[in-house]
Enzyme design. Structure first.
Site, short mmCIF file in Angstrom:
data_model
loop_
_atom_site.label_atom_id
_atom_site.label_comp_id
_atom_site.label_asym_id
_atom_site.label_seq_id
_atom_site.Cartn_x
_atom_site.Cartn_y
_atom_site.Cartn_z
N GLY A 42 0.84 -1.20 0.00
CA GLY A 42 0.00 0.00 0.00
C GLY A 42 0.87 1.25 0.00
O GLY A 42 1.88 1.30 0.70
N ARG A 103 1.19 -5.05 -5.04
CA ARG A 103 1.45 -6.28 -4.26
C ARG A 103 1.64 -7.34 -5.33
O ARG A 103 0.79 -7.49 -6.21
CB ARG A 103 0.27 -6.58 -3.34
CG ARG A 103 0.07 -5.48 -2.30
CD ARG A 103 -0.98 -5.85 -1.26
NE ARG A 103 -1.04 -4.85 -0.20
CZ ARG A 103 -1.94 -3.85 -0.15
NH1 ARG A 103 -2.87 -3.75 -1.07
NH2 ARG A 103 -1.91 -2.98 0.84
N ASP A 134 5.47 -4.92 6.10
CA ASP A 134 6.14 -6.18 6.44
C ASP A 134 6.09 -7.22 5.32
O ASP A 134 7.00 -8.03 5.18
CB ASP A 134 5.68 -6.74 7.80
CG ASP A 134 4.19 -6.83 7.92
OD1 ASP A 134 3.50 -6.60 6.89
OD2 ASP A 134 3.69 -7.13 9.02
N THR A 156 4.32 2.70 5.49
CA THR A 156 2.91 2.29 5.54
C THR A 156 2.18 3.20 6.52
O THR A 156 2.74 3.55 7.56
CB THR A 156 2.74 0.82 5.98
OG1 THR A 156 1.39 0.62 6.45
CG2 THR A 156 3.67 0.43 7.11
N ASP A 158 -0.10 2.48 8.44
CA ASP A 158 -0.64 1.75 9.60
C ASP A 158 0.22 1.81 10.87
O ASP A 158 -0.25 1.50 11.95
CB ASP A 158 -0.84 0.27 9.24
CG ASP A 158 -2.02 0.07 8.32
OD1 ASP A 158 -2.67 1.07 7.98
OD2 ASP A 158 -2.28 -1.08 7.95
N ASP A 160 2.45 -0.32 11.63
CA ASP A 160 2.35 -1.69 12.15
C ASP A 160 3.63 -2.50 11.94
O ASP A 160 3.59 -3.73 11.88
CB ASP A 160 1.15 -2.41 11.50
CG ASP A 160 1.31 -2.54 9.99
OD1 ASP A 160 2.22 -1.90 9.41
OD2 ASP A 160 0.53 -3.29 9.38
N ARG A 193 -26.18 14.06 17.15
CA ARG A 193 -26.08 12.66 16.70
C ARG A 193 -24.85 11.97 17.26
O ARG A 193 -23.95 12.62 17.79
CB ARG A 193 -25.96 12.62 15.17
CG ARG A 193 -27.27 12.76 14.45
CD ARG A 193 -27.01 12.73 12.95
NE ARG A 193 -28.25 12.80 12.22
CZ ARG A 193 -28.35 13.20 10.95
NH1 ARG A 193 -27.27 13.58 10.30
NH2 ARG A 193 -29.52 13.23 10.35
N ARG A 202 -5.87 -2.61 9.78
CA ARG A 202 -6.48 -3.94 9.87
C ARG A 202 -6.07 -4.67 11.14
O ARG A 202 -6.88 -5.21 11.85
CB ARG A 202 -6.10 -4.78 8.65
CG ARG A 202 -7.22 -4.91 7.66
CD ARG A 202 -6.92 -5.97 6.64
NE ARG A 202 -5.79 -5.59 5.80
CZ ARG A 202 -5.85 -5.42 4.49
NH1 ARG A 202 -6.99 -5.59 3.86
NH2 ARG A 202 -4.78 -5.10 3.80
O1 F6P Z 1 -1.51 -1.20 4.82
C1 F6P Z 1 -2.09 0.01 4.57
C2 F6P Z 1 -3.56 -0.12 4.33
O2 F6P Z 1 -4.04 1.16 3.99
C3 F6P Z 1 -4.37 -0.71 5.47
O3 F6P Z 1 -4.68 0.22 6.48
C4 F6P Z 1 -5.58 -1.20 4.74
O4 F6P Z 1 -6.16 -2.26 5.47
C5 F6P Z 1 -5.03 -1.67 3.45
O5 F6P Z 1 -3.82 -0.98 3.23
C6 F6P Z 1 -5.94 -1.46 2.27
O6 F6P Z 1 -5.36 -2.03 1.16
P1 F6P Z 1 -5.90 -1.81 -0.32
O7 F6P Z 1 -5.51 -0.44 -0.76
O8 F6P Z 1 -5.24 -2.86 -1.11
O9 F6P Z 1 -7.38 -1.95 -0.27
#
Ligand code: F6P
Length: 351
Positions: A42, A103, A134, A156, A158, A160, A193, A202
């Site tokens: 990503g 990917r 990773d 990334t 995330d 992570d 609201r 994720r």
């Molecule tokens: O790893 C980065 C990320 O943006 C995550 O937060 C998300 O779950 C995923 O990539 C989404 O991937 P894609 O762009 O392939 O839908």
């Protein structure tokens, strides 16, 4: 920007007693003629700044730089181009990645790794800098095992990556998420609201945690902490309602998901009108923040330094604010620590 004195010490200025292929980093002299750089997985804001740093650091040392398009796919198919100083002009402030990313299912096979290694050998590539998450680092480990030295840079949104307290893109993504939730909050406030907002992540709740704190979310749901619908959402909303609060924000990490149903359940249980929003890929785009640009620049520089020092199968990381490096195989086995202390603080103050 490095000052001249430091540039000389670190071998960044050509010197009469060093041939263009013999490079001096931290006192070591190694031979490294050609480096490839790719972005994988990503995309993340700041990847361009990292590519720029890799290219400029290498070129300043007389190393040829090969840009690889679309991650490992580009190495397999030979979709590469020679970079010069101007190839990375005007990109430091741009989101996305000018190298494109992917990917690569083919690279997950031994035959794919072999093809990529063959491309490197054909082009005389002595090392590869891989900017990604990773999954991309597992690829870098496999390519190193196939004889091509690799160094990874954590890119990334995330945050992570187990071995690093920071990944390129995290700051920009959080700031984007915060700005978006601030806007949602305006309309939630106008209508009394509850807004349930899903942010990316994720397996890692860092975006949710920090964004949740920054927007004053009543509840923050993350994959690392189990939650109880009644206790962690409804009771907290009803308590704050008694103290006069009339609008609510619930921030949910992607790994928990189900925000439409959650909003419906909250409305059924409390009678408070509720809406769900999935922020999605808006968080992945946009101009990188200062922090992402600076960290990416430092990490790009470090990655080239490691290759020049003859190191391989390393991942650049941040530890206690310093830029360090780890063995990729060991880094992949580390466990990411969730900041439970910060999570508990959020629970106490967002009420
Ligand atoms: O790893 C980065 C990320 O943006 C995550 O937060 C998300 O779950 C995923 O990539 C989404 O991937 P894609 O762009 O392939 O839908």
């Amino acid at each position: 920007m490095l000052r001249i004195g430091r540039r000389k010490r670190q071998g960044l200025c050509p010197s009469a007693d060093i041939s263009s292929n013999d490079l001096r980093f931290g006192g070591l002299v190694m031979s490294m003629n050609s480096i490839a750089v790719l972005t994988s997985g990503g995309d993340a804001p700041g990847m361009n700044a990292a590519v720029r740093a890799v290219a400029r650091t290498a070129i300043a040392n007389g190393i040829r730089v090969i840009g690889v398009r679309r991650g490992y796919n580009g190495l397999i198919s030979g979709d590469v181009f020679e970079m010069n100083l101007r190839s990375v002009s005007d990109i430091i402030h741009r989101g996305g990645t000018t190298l494109f990313t992917a990917r690569s299912p083919e690279f997950n096979t031994p035959a794919g790794v072999q093809k990529a290694a063959d491309t490197c050998r054909d082009l005389g590539i002595g090392g590869v800098v891989v900017i990604g998450g990773d999954g991309s680092f597992r690829g870098a480990r496999d390519l190193t095992n196939a004889g091509i030295p690799c160094v990874g840079i954590p890119g990334t949104i995330d945050n992570d990556i187990q071995c690093s307290e920071y990944t390129i893109g995290f700051d920009t993504a959080m700031n984007t998420a915060m700005e978006m939730v601030d806007r949602i909050r305006d309309t939630a406030q106008s209508h009394d609201r509850c807004s349930v907002v899903e942010v990316m992540g994720r397996r890692c709740g860092d975006i949710a945690l920090l964004t949740g704190i920054a927007v004053g979310a009543t509840s923050i749901l993350v994959p690392e902490v189990e939650y109880d619908f009644q206790k962690d959402i409804i009771d907290r909303m009803q308590f704050t309602q008694m103290t006069g609060k009339k609008h609510f924000i619930v921030v949910v990490a992607e790994g928990i998901g189900g925000v439409e149903q959650l909003a419906k359940d909250i409305e059924d249980k409390t009678g408070i009108e509720s809406r769900a929003t999935v922020l999605g890929h808006v968080q992945r785009g946009g101009s990188p923040t200062l922090r992402d640009r600076v960290v990416a620049s430092e990490m790009g520089y470090k990655a080239v330094e490691l290759l020049v020092q003859g190191k391989s199968n390393r991942v650049v990381a941040m530890r206690h604010g310093d830029i360090v490096d780890f063995d990729i195989t060991e880094a992949l086995q580390m466990k990411k620590q969730f900041n439970k202390e910060l999570y508990d603080i959020a629970l106490k103050i967002s009420i």
